[in-house]
Write an enzyme that holds these catalytic residues in place. Sequence first.
Site, PDB file in Angstrom:
ATOM      1  N   LYS A   1     -32.494 -31.474  15.794  1.00  0.00           N
ATOM      2  CA  LYS A   1     -32.979 -32.727  16.387  1.00  0.00           C
ATOM      3  C   LYS A   1     -33.046 -32.626  17.913  1.00  0.00           C
ATOM      4  O   LYS A   1     -34.073 -32.909  18.516  1.00  0.00           O
ATOM      5  CB  LYS A   1     -32.063 -33.902  15.979  1.00  0.00           C
ATOM      6  CG  LYS A   1     -31.948 -34.084  14.466  1.00  0.00           C
ATOM      7  CD  LYS A   1     -31.081 -35.271  14.102  1.00  0.00           C
ATOM      8  CE  LYS A   1     -29.620 -35.138  14.468  1.00  0.00           C
ATOM      9  NZ  LYS A   1     -28.904 -34.028  13.796  1.00  0.00           N
TER      10      LYS A   1
ATOM     11  N   ARG B   1     -26.710 -43.476  11.525  1.00  0.00           N
ATOM     12  CA  ARG B   1     -25.999 -42.532  10.670  1.00  0.00           C
ATOM     13  C   ARG B   1     -25.347 -43.223   9.478  1.00  0.00           C
ATOM     14  O   ARG B   1     -24.696 -42.549   8.669  1.00  0.00           O
ATOM     15  CB  ARG B   1     -24.914 -41.821  11.474  1.00  0.00           C
ATOM     16  CG  ARG B   1     -25.379 -40.478  12.068  1.00  0.00           C
ATOM     17  CD  ARG B   1     -24.258 -40.003  12.956  1.00  0.00           C
ATOM     18  NE  ARG B   1     -24.099 -38.582  13.046  1.00  0.00           N
ATOM     19  CZ  ARG B   1     -24.454 -37.862  14.104  1.00  0.00           C
ATOM     20  NH1 ARG B   1     -25.087 -38.395  15.102  1.00  0.00           N
ATOM     21  NH2 ARG B   1     -24.179 -36.571  14.132  1.00  0.00           N
TER      22      ARG B   1
ATOM     23  N   ARG C   1     -24.230 -22.277  18.208  1.00  0.00           N
ATOM     24  CA  ARG C   1     -24.807 -23.186  19.217  1.00  0.00           C
ATOM     25  C   ARG C   1     -23.994 -23.145  20.512  1.00  0.00           C
ATOM     26  O   ARG C   1     -22.776 -23.097  20.496  1.00  0.00           O
ATOM     27  CB  ARG C   1     -24.825 -24.617  18.676  1.00  0.00           C
ATOM     28  CG  ARG C   1     -25.256 -25.621  19.740  1.00  0.00           C
ATOM     29  CD  ARG C   1     -25.748 -26.903  19.153  1.00  0.00           C
ATOM     30  NE  ARG C   1     -24.699 -27.717  18.586  1.00  0.00           N
ATOM     31  CZ  ARG C   1     -24.909 -28.894  18.001  1.00  0.00           C
ATOM     32  NH1 ARG C   1     -26.134 -29.376  17.900  1.00  0.00           N
ATOM     33  NH2 ARG C   1     -23.908 -29.578  17.499  1.00  0.00           N
TER      34      ARG C   1
ATOM     35  N   ARG D   1     -19.357 -26.348  21.875  1.00  0.00           N
ATOM     36  CA  ARG D   1     -18.769 -27.685  21.750  1.00  0.00           C
ATOM     37  C   ARG D   1     -17.499 -27.603  20.917  1.00  0.00           C
ATOM     38  O   ARG D   1     -17.434 -26.838  19.959  1.00  0.00           O
ATOM     39  CB  ARG D   1     -19.772 -28.607  21.029  1.00  0.00           C
ATOM     40  CG  ARG D   1     -20.603 -29.427  21.953  1.00  0.00           C
ATOM     41  CD  ARG D   1     -21.758 -30.076  21.237  1.00  0.00           C
ATOM     42  NE  ARG D   1     -21.406 -30.934  20.112  1.00  0.00           N
ATOM     43  CZ  ARG D   1     -22.288 -31.663  19.428  1.00  0.00           C
ATOM     44  NH1 ARG D   1     -23.557 -31.644  19.775  1.00  0.00           N
ATOM     45  NH2 ARG D   1     -21.914 -32.400  18.418  1.00  0.00           N
TER      46      ARG D   1
ATOM     47  N   ARG E   1     -18.165 -32.215   9.284  1.00  0.00           N
ATOM     48  CA  ARG E   1     -19.312 -33.020   9.733  1.00  0.00           C
ATOM     49  C   ARG E   1     -20.428 -32.992   8.688  1.00  0.00           C
ATOM     50  O   ARG E   1     -21.109 -33.996   8.479  1.00  0.00           O
ATOM     51  CB  ARG E   1     -19.824 -32.488  11.081  1.00  0.00           C
ATOM     52  CG  ARG E   1     -18.877 -32.834  12.216  1.00  0.00           C
ATOM     53  CD  ARG E   1     -19.125 -32.004  13.450  1.00  0.00           C
ATOM     54  NE  ARG E   1     -20.425 -32.206  14.024  1.00  0.00           N
ATOM     55  CZ  ARG E   1     -21.047 -31.312  14.790  1.00  0.00           C
ATOM     56  NH1 ARG E   1     -20.475 -30.155  15.066  1.00  0.00           N
ATOM     57  NH2 ARG E   1     -22.220 -31.578  15.288  1.00  0.00           N
TER      58      ARG E   1
HETATM   59  P1  ADP Z   1     -28.953 -31.158  16.139  1.00  0.00           P
HETATM   60  O1  ADP Z   1     -29.345 -31.853  17.427  1.00  0.00           O
HETATM   61  O2  ADP Z   1     -29.800 -31.606  14.981  1.00  0.00           O
HETATM   62  O3  ADP Z   1     -27.495 -31.225  15.833  1.00  0.00           O
HETATM   63  P2  ADP Z   1     -29.671 -28.725  17.608  1.00  0.00           P
HETATM   64  O4  ADP Z   1     -31.057 -29.067  18.085  1.00  0.00           O
HETATM   65  O5  ADP Z   1     -28.591 -28.747  18.619  1.00  0.00           O
HETATM   66  O6  ADP Z   1     -29.290 -29.606  16.315  1.00  0.00           O
HETATM   67  O7  ADP Z   1     -29.763 -27.281  16.923  1.00  0.00           O
HETATM   68  C1  ADP Z   1     -28.601 -26.670  16.363  1.00  0.00           C
HETATM   69  C2  ADP Z   1     -28.603 -25.184  16.690  1.00  0.00           C
HETATM   70  O8  ADP Z   1     -29.667 -24.551  15.978  1.00  0.00           O
HETATM   71  C3  ADP Z   1     -28.822 -24.860  18.173  1.00  0.00           C
HETATM   72  O9  ADP Z   1     -28.038 -23.734  18.463  1.00  0.00           O
HETATM   73  C4  ADP Z   1     -30.320 -24.515  18.239  1.00  0.00           C
HETATM   74  O10 ADP Z   1     -30.601 -23.604  19.281  1.00  0.00           O
HETATM   75  C5  ADP Z   1     -30.562 -23.895  16.872  1.00  0.00           C
HETATM   76  N1  ADP Z   1     -31.906 -24.147  16.333  1.00  0.00           N
HETATM   77  C6  ADP Z   1     -32.654 -25.265  16.486  1.00  0.00           C
HETATM   78  N2  ADP Z   1     -33.831 -25.149  15.806  1.00  0.00           N
HETATM   79  C7  ADP Z   1     -33.791 -23.926  15.199  1.00  0.00           C
HETATM   80  C8  ADP Z   1     -34.714 -23.198  14.355  1.00  0.00           C
HETATM   81  N3  ADP Z   1     -35.893 -23.721  13.988  1.00  0.00           N
HETATM   82  N4  ADP Z   1     -34.350 -21.975  13.917  1.00  0.00           N
HETATM   83  C9  ADP Z   1     -33.146 -21.456  14.283  1.00  0.00           C
HETATM   84  N5  ADP Z   1     -32.251 -22.070  15.069  1.00  0.00           N
HETATM   85  C10 ADP Z   1     -32.567 -23.293  15.538  1.00  0.00           C
HETATM   86  P1  AMP Z   2     -24.083 -35.323  17.491  1.00  0.00           P
HETATM   87  O1  AMP Z   2     -24.168 -34.900  18.913  1.00  0.00           O
HETATM   88  O2  AMP Z   2     -25.255 -36.157  17.057  1.00  0.00           O
HETATM   89  O3  AMP Z   2     -23.807 -34.172  16.563  1.00  0.00           O
HETATM   90  O4  AMP Z   2     -22.824 -36.310  17.390  1.00  0.00           O
HETATM   91  C1  AMP Z   2     -21.515 -35.859  17.685  1.00  0.00           C
HETATM   92  C2  AMP Z   2     -20.503 -36.843  17.112  1.00  0.00           C
HETATM   93  O5  AMP Z   2     -20.629 -38.125  17.754  1.00  0.00           O
HETATM   94  C3  AMP Z   2     -20.614 -37.150  15.626  1.00  0.00           C
HETATM   95  O6  AMP Z   2     -19.993 -36.154  14.820  1.00  0.00           O
HETATM   96  C4  AMP Z   2     -19.920 -38.502  15.535  1.00  0.00           C
HETATM   97  O7  AMP Z   2     -18.510 -38.381  15.595  1.00  0.00           O
HETATM   98  C5  AMP Z   2     -20.366 -39.173  16.837  1.00  0.00           C
HETATM   99  N1  AMP Z   2     -21.630 -39.920  16.622  1.00  0.00           N
HETATM  100  C6  AMP Z   2     -22.838 -39.650  17.188  1.00  0.00           C
HETATM  101  N2  AMP Z   2     -23.768 -40.527  16.775  1.00  0.00           N
HETATM  102  C7  AMP Z   2     -23.142 -41.369  15.925  1.00  0.00           C
HETATM  103  C8  AMP Z   2     -23.565 -42.479  15.139  1.00  0.00           C
HETATM  104  N3  AMP Z   2     -24.837 -42.907  15.148  1.00  0.00           N
HETATM  105  N4  AMP Z   2     -22.639 -43.097  14.364  1.00  0.00           N
HETATM  106  C9  AMP Z   2     -21.358 -42.700  14.347  1.00  0.00           C
HETATM  107  N5  AMP Z   2     -20.898 -41.653  15.038  1.00  0.00           N
HETATM  108  C10 AMP Z   2     -21.774 -40.989  15.833  1.00  0.00           C
END
Ligand code: ADP
Ligand code: AMP
Length: 215
Positions: free
Chosen positions: A13, A88, A127, A161, A172
């Site tokens: 995302k 969520r 990541r 992270r 998660r």
């Molecule tokens: P989200 O915001 O949904 O939690 P991220 O955008 O941070 O996910 O992506 C999670 C990890 O996967 C990051 O390390 C990113 O660089 C990697 N990633 C994102 N899109 C792809 C893809 N299409 N193929 C492989 N790795 C990806």
């Molecule tokens: P994310 O960066 O989206 O992976 O979110 C990191 C963490 O923040 C999640 O694992 C939750 O603990 C909290 N969080 C983020 N967005 C929400 C949401 N919409 N509702 C509840 N918790 C959230």
Amino acid sequence: MNIILFGPPGAGKGTQASALCEAYSMPQVATGDIFRAHLKNNTELGQLARGYMNNGQLVPDEVVWKLVESRLSEPDCAGGVLLDGFPRTVNQAELMLGWFKSTGRELNRVLALIVPDEELVVRLAGRRTCLDCQATYHVQNNPPAVEGVCDRCGSTRVVQREDDSEETVRLRIATYHRETSPVLAFFKEQGLASEVEGLGEISDVAARLRQALQG
Ligand code: ADP
Ligand code: AMP
């Protein structure tokens, strides 16, 4: 246009959000990023959120909604917004739809990235996140041009992270299946959701998302 970029943790995302926001000139509202900013500044909200985040749990709905409602009320969101990581829970989705209705706004589309769990684990384990601007990278799939240096803001604080440890990642993903996946069914029932294959090159996923929005 108001869009939700939906998917499990690690679906891509955040990676996809910046290009979409640029293409449609709209702000990205990522609840996880907002909570991390509070953690960094050690605010009361940050202290409250930390326990939930590091245990792979969701922050309670009323806390999240207060934050999102206030962010959506800011002037830069008036013309549309891309929501990332929100809603969520079905309760969050209902609160948001009620607010949209009462303010004369419309939810245009939910773009749901579909990625299998085992791939999520690999993506989240590798990541790396910029502590200063929240840009994300992957040690293999998407490294920064210079190791340890953020392409976007030049910061050298590109780190793993705390909640991307394998143990918390598993929690998660379980939380996603239990509490968040029903949100997709909820939006599907309303004919608002487009499911998009999230596997493959980042640029291919971006093209699929644009296509889903146009279709
Ligand atoms: P989200 O915001 O949904 O939690 P991220 O955008 O941070 O996910 O992506 C999670 C990890 O996967 C990051 O390390 C990113 O660089 C990697 N990633 C994102 N899109 C792809 C893809 N299409 N193929 C492989 N790795 C990806
Ligand atoms: P994310 O960066 O989206 O992976 O979110 C990191 C963490 O923040 C999640 O694992 C939750 O603990 C909290 N969080 C983020 N967005 C929400 C949401 N919409 N509702 C509840 N918790 C959230």
